[in-house]
Design a protein around this motif. Structure first.
Motif, short mmCIF file in Angstrom:
data_model
loop_
_atom_site.label_atom_id
_atom_site.label_comp_id
_atom_site.label_asym_id
_atom_site.label_seq_id
_atom_site.Cartn_x
_atom_site.Cartn_y
_atom_site.Cartn_z
N GLY A 35 0.83 -1.19 0.00
CA GLY A 35 0.00 0.00 0.00
C GLY A 35 0.86 1.24 0.00
N ARG A 36 0.32 2.33 -0.49
CA ARG A 36 1.11 3.57 -0.63
C ARG A 36 1.50 4.15 0.72
NH1 ARG A 36 0.29 1.18 -5.22
NH2 ARG A 36 -1.20 2.07 -6.71
N ALA A 37 0.52 4.32 1.61
CA ALA A 37 0.81 4.92 2.91
C ALA A 37 1.70 4.02 3.75
CB ALA A 37 -0.49 5.22 3.65
N ALA A 38 1.51 2.71 3.64
CA ALA A 38 2.37 1.79 4.39
C ALA A 38 3.82 1.90 3.92
CB ALA A 38 1.87 0.35 4.22
N THR A 39 4.02 2.08 2.62
CA THR A 39 5.38 2.25 2.10
C THR A 39 5.97 3.58 2.56
OG1 THR A 39 4.76 0.95 0.15
CG2 THR A 39 6.80 2.21 0.01
N VAL A 40 5.13 4.60 2.68
CA VAL A 40 5.61 5.88 3.23
C VAL A 40 6.11 5.68 4.65
CG1 VAL A 40 4.91 8.19 3.97
CG2 VAL A 40 4.16 7.33 1.76
N LEU A 41 5.44 4.86 5.43
CA LEU A 41 5.90 4.60 6.79
C LEU A 41 7.25 3.88 6.78
CD1 LEU A 41 2.57 3.48 8.51
CD2 LEU A 41 3.73 5.69 8.70
N VAL A 42 7.45 3.00 5.80
CA VAL A 42 8.74 2.33 5.67
C VAL A 42 9.84 3.35 5.37
CG1 VAL A 42 10.09 0.71 4.27
CG2 VAL A 42 7.76 0.12 4.95
N VAL B 73 11.93 16.17 13.23
CA VAL B 73 10.62 16.77 13.46
C VAL B 73 9.76 16.65 12.20
CG1 VAL B 73 9.40 18.90 14.02
CG2 VAL B 73 11.55 18.35 15.19
N LEU B 74 10.36 16.92 11.04
CA LEU B 74 9.63 16.79 9.78
C LEU B 74 9.25 15.34 9.51
CD1 LEU B 74 11.66 19.22 7.48
CD2 LEU B 74 9.66 19.69 8.90
N VAL B 75 10.14 14.42 9.87
CA VAL B 75 9.84 13.00 9.71
C VAL B 75 8.64 12.62 10.58
CG1 VAL B 75 10.72 10.67 10.13
CG2 VAL B 75 12.18 12.37 9.05
N ALA B 76 8.58 13.14 11.78
CA ALA B 76 7.46 12.84 12.67
C ALA B 76 6.14 13.35 12.08
CB ALA B 76 7.69 13.46 14.04
N ILE B 77 6.16 14.56 11.51
CA ILE B 77 4.95 15.11 10.89
C ILE B 77 4.51 14.25 9.72
CG2 ILE B 77 4.01 17.10 9.65
CD1 ILE B 77 5.92 18.87 11.28
N THR B 78 5.47 13.84 8.89
CA THR B 78 5.14 13.00 7.74
C THR B 78 4.60 11.65 8.17
OG1 THR B 78 6.96 14.08 6.55
CG2 THR B 78 6.04 12.09 5.57
N THR B 79 5.16 11.09 9.22
CA THR B 79 4.70 9.80 9.73
C THR B 79 3.25 9.89 10.19
OG1 THR B 79 6.94 9.19 10.42
CG2 THR B 79 5.11 7.99 11.43
N VAL B 80 2.91 10.93 10.93
CA VAL B 80 1.53 11.12 11.39
C VAL B 80 0.60 11.27 10.19
CG1 VAL B 80 -0.02 12.66 12.64
CG2 VAL B 80 2.21 12.08 13.61
N SER C 196 -3.59 8.78 6.55
CA SER C 196 -4.01 8.25 5.24
C SER C 196 -4.31 6.77 5.34
CB SER C 196 -2.91 8.49 4.20
OG SER C 196 -2.75 9.86 3.94
N LEU C 197 -3.52 6.06 6.12
CA LEU C 197 -3.72 4.62 6.28
C LEU C 197 -5.06 4.34 6.97
CD1 LEU C 197 -2.06 2.08 5.59
CD2 LEU C 197 -1.18 2.13 7.92
N ARG C 198 -5.37 5.12 8.00
CA ARG C 198 -6.62 4.91 8.73
C ARG C 198 -7.84 5.33 7.92
NH1 ARG C 198 -3.68 7.07 13.22
NH2 ARG C 198 -4.74 9.06 12.90
N THR D 90 -5.83 3.49 -1.00
CA THR D 90 -6.25 2.68 -2.13
C THR D 90 -6.57 3.58 -3.31
OG1 THR D 90 -8.52 2.77 -1.32
CG2 THR D 90 -7.20 0.89 -0.64
N PRO D 91 -6.57 3.02 -4.55
CA PRO D 91 -6.86 3.84 -5.73
C PRO D 91 -8.21 4.50 -5.66
CG PRO D 91 -5.92 1.72 -6.36
CD PRO D 91 -6.20 1.66 -4.89
N ASN D 92 -8.32 5.63 -6.37
CA ASN D 92 -9.56 6.38 -6.42
C ASN D 92 -10.68 5.52 -7.01
OD1 ASN D 92 -11.65 8.25 -7.07
ND2 ASN D 92 -10.13 9.90 -7.07
#
Length: 271
Positions: free
Chosen positions: A146-153, A246-253, A258-260, A265-267
């Motif tokens: 998933g896109r958001a899950a990969t962002v967390l990685v 700090v920026l990483v923390a904001i992006t993670t949140v 998005s994950l929740r 998922t695609p539009n």
């Protein structure tokens, strides 16, 4: 005056004969610009020849019920009205700011701590390799996880890299490892985040949003690079890593939201 000039000349290292000096007649250290110019020309040719037919027209032709004309809403309007688009652009922009801020100050930090030009060149070269070499792998991960899950990685990769800059700022090997991880994190973030951008709106709205995303990304990168210098001067390379966290923390949140929300998922309009 003559004696001073002679001493200065003797203390200046001889750059030695290089390809750009012997063949092209260019000053030392300009070879990288020649390579970049050739790469830009090659990239333009690939885009001009390879993007036929226009991918947007192909997507519209497969959409069926999707409108074939752009929405009157511009990219910034979409950012205000579509939360998924806003989160996706934020992920891309902040990740780019983190990468540019730390990467741009790494040569300054290394040279002031006695690193040779070869060490600096190797560090940045491996960083750039990390930015692009594994992009197909991160594209595969974005499809599988998933896109958001990969962002967390990728934010985890960023976090490890920045912790290394904090704890190992005085060790060239740890800085090298940090820059490789920084490049990998940027790659994963850009691949997955850009996909989130395009999938957050209908096909006919994508060009406007993509342009706004690119503009925001580059502005944040420029700001990150510009502000990294004063931060480095005030708190050092270790402190720069902590500020970037700090920026990483904001992006993670943002990615977790998005994950929740299910916007990972695609539009549905594109189904």
């Amino acid at each position: 005056m003559t004696e001073t000039s002679t001493i200065s000349a003797a203390q200046t290292p001889d750059p030695g004969p290089g390809f750009q000096r012997k063949v092209l007649g260019l000053p030392q250290f300009t070879g990288g610009f020649v390579i970049a110019l050739c790469a830009q020309v090659l990239g333009a040719i690939v885009y001009f020849i390879g993007l036929r037919p226009d991918p947007l027209k192909v997507a519209l032709s497969r959409g069926g019920s999707v409108a074939s004309t752009p929405s009157p809403a511009g990219g910034f309007t979409l950012l205000r009205t579509v939360p998924a688009a806003r989160r996706a652009v934020l992920v891309v922009a902040l990740s780019h700011a983190v990468m540019v801020g730390v990467m741009s100050m790494t040569p300054v930090h290394l040279t002031t701590h006695g690193a040779t030009l070869s060490v600096v060149g190797l560090t940045i070269s491996l960083h750039v390799a990390g930015m692009y070499a594994l992009s197909p792998v991160f594209g595969w991960l974005a499809d599988r996880l998933g896109r958001a899950a990969t962002v967390l990685v990728d934010q985890a990769l960023f976090a490890v890299a920045l912790v290394l800059t904090w704890l190992g700022a005085d060790h060239q090997g740890l800085v090298l490892a940090a820059l490789i991880l920084l490049g990998l994190g940027w790659s994963a973030s850009t691949v997955s985040g850009s996909t989130m951008v395009t999938e957050s709106v209908a096909t006919h709205d994508r060009p406007g949003l993509q342009g706004t995303s690119d503009l925001t990304m580059n502005l944040c990168g420029a700001a990150g690079g510009a502000l990294a210098g004063p931060v480095l001067a005030l708190v050092g390379f270790s402190g720069l890593g902590l500020v970037a966290l700090v920026l990483v923390a904001i992006t993670t949140v943002t990615a977790m939201r998005s994950l929740r929300s299910g916007s990972d998922t695609p539009n549905p309009a594109e189904a």
